[in-house]
Design a protein around this motif. Structure first.
Motif, PDB file in Angstrom:
ATOM      1  N   THR A   1       0.889  -1.160   0.079  1.00  0.00           N
ATOM      2  CA  THR A   1       0.098  -0.070   0.035  1.00  0.00           C
ATOM      3  C   THR A   1       0.958   1.264   0.067  1.00  0.00           C
ATOM      4  O   THR A   1       1.946   1.233   0.692  1.00  0.00           O
TER       5      THR A   1
ATOM      6  N   TYR B   1       1.090   5.639  -0.919  1.00  0.00           N
ATOM      7  CA  TYR B   1       0.319   6.774  -1.343  1.00  0.00           C
ATOM      8  C   TYR B   1       1.363   7.617  -2.216  1.00  0.00           C
ATOM      9  O   TYR B   1       2.571   7.540  -1.996  1.00  0.00           O
TER      10      TYR B   1
ATOM     11  N   ARG C   1      -3.926   7.368  -3.441  1.00  0.00           N
ATOM     12  CA  ARG C   1      -3.990   6.169  -2.819  1.00  0.00           C
ATOM     13  C   ARG C   1      -3.892   4.937  -3.596  1.00  0.00           C
ATOM     14  O   ARG C   1      -4.876   4.841  -4.674  1.00  0.00           O
TER      15      ARG C   1
ATOM     16  N   LEU D   1      -4.380  -1.157  -8.074  1.00  0.00           N
ATOM     17  CA  LEU D   1      -5.772  -0.306  -7.817  1.00  0.00           C
ATOM     18  C   LEU D   1      -5.403   1.198  -7.257  1.00  0.00           C
ATOM     19  O   LEU D   1      -4.789   1.325  -6.301  1.00  0.00           O
TER      20      LEU D   1
ATOM     21  N   ASP E   1      -7.354   4.614  -6.139  1.00  0.00           N
ATOM     22  CA  ASP E   1      -8.510   5.116  -5.391  1.00  0.00           C
ATOM     23  C   ASP E   1      -8.824   6.101  -6.394  1.00  0.00           C
ATOM     24  O   ASP E   1      -8.880   7.276  -6.096  1.00  0.00           O
ATOM     25  N   THR E   2      -9.690   5.822  -7.683  1.00  0.00           N
ATOM     26  CA  THR E   2     -10.102   6.816  -8.437  1.00  0.00           C
ATOM     27  C   THR E   2     -11.284   7.810  -7.947  1.00  0.00           C
ATOM     28  O   THR E   2     -11.353   8.870  -8.115  1.00  0.00           O
ATOM     29  N   VAL E   3     -12.108   7.018  -6.934  1.00  0.00           N
ATOM     30  CA  VAL E   3     -13.108   7.755  -6.388  1.00  0.00           C
ATOM     31  C   VAL E   3     -12.652   9.101  -5.310  1.00  0.00           C
ATOM     32  O   VAL E   3     -13.134  10.040  -5.546  1.00  0.00           O
ATOM     33  N   ASP E   4     -11.431   8.756  -4.845  1.00  0.00           N
ATOM     34  CA  ASP E   4     -10.879   9.593  -4.134  1.00  0.00           C
ATOM     35  C   ASP E   4     -10.260  10.760  -4.858  1.00  0.00           C
ATOM     36  O   ASP E   4     -10.307  11.925  -4.734  1.00  0.00           O
TER      37      ASP E   4
ATOM     38  N   GLU F   1     -12.522  11.462   5.312  1.00  0.00           N
ATOM     39  CA  GLU F   1     -12.129  10.645   4.179  1.00  0.00           C
ATOM     40  C   GLU F   1     -10.711  11.401   3.600  1.00  0.00           C
ATOM     41  O   GLU F   1     -10.488  12.455   3.911  1.00  0.00           O
TER      42      GLU F   1
ATOM     43  N   PRO G   1     -11.603   3.511   2.110  1.00  0.00           N
ATOM     44  CA  PRO G   1     -11.593   4.411   1.069  1.00  0.00           C
ATOM     45  C   PRO G   1     -13.025   5.670   1.190  1.00  0.00           C
ATOM     46  O   PRO G   1     -13.688   5.480   2.049  1.00  0.00           O
TER      47      PRO G   1
END
Length: 183
Positions: free
Chosen positions: A31, A33, A57, A75, A77-80, A97, A157
């Protein structure tokens, strides 16, 4: 042409910050960032006009063959990223968030440092994680696994957010997952 080049056209001067790295003989995960200048469209999302930087992320899952990476599932975090660009795609969480930090330990980054742990520790840790996930995802009561401490921190997320204790994790994340899915 479908992944790497579009990523390079969207982001510039990326600094990756790997936080956790775990592996076995044939698999690995990390993981991370990244701090970056977002300069063009990514997955059809445009950066906002006043946006100078973004924090991305990233989760990677690797399949290994021999001493080489055979396959990498990455992956982002495209929503972020959408939220950072001004578009909320999921309902707002009651929790914070878009925030994640390295482990609260001084045993190195990325964690864990294999030189200070043993394979025996890894076997025990893997079993604890398996049992915790089994209880959390399939448990019959509303409680999270007894393996979690009351002051745990869980980074979810966008849409879930960061739980700063076990009760928030149970009330926001586990309640949503268990309410959405059966069996």
């Amino acid at each position: 042409d479908a992944e790497h080049i579009p990523y390079n056209l969207a982001f510039d001067n990326v600094t990756f910050n790997q936080m956790i790295f775990a592996s076995e003989e044939m698999t690995a995960t990390t993981t991370t960032y990244a701090n970056t200048r977002w300069k063009g469209p990514f997955c059809t999302v445009q950066p906002s006009e006043d946006m100078m930087t973004a924090t991305m992320r990233i989760f990677d899952f690797y399949q290994l063959r021999g001493n080489k990476i055979f396959y990498n599932w990455m992956l982002i975090d495209t929503v972020d990223l959408m939220l950072q660009a001004g578009t909320r795609a999921l309902p707002k969480s009651p929790l914070r968030e878009g925030f994640v930090r390295p482990p609260n330990a001084m045993d190195g980054i990325p964690a864990p440092i294999s030189r200070i742990s043993s394979m025996e520790d890894a076997v025990v840790a893997k079993e604890i994680v398996r049992q915790a996930l089994h209880q959390d995802m399939l448990g019959e009561n509303s409680s999270a696994s007894a393996f979690w401490t009351g002051d745990m921190v869980w980074y979810g997320p966008v849409g879930f957010g960061m739980a700063t204790n076990k009760k928030e994790y149970e009330d926001v994340y586990l309640a949503a997952i268990r309410g959405a899915f059966t069996e």
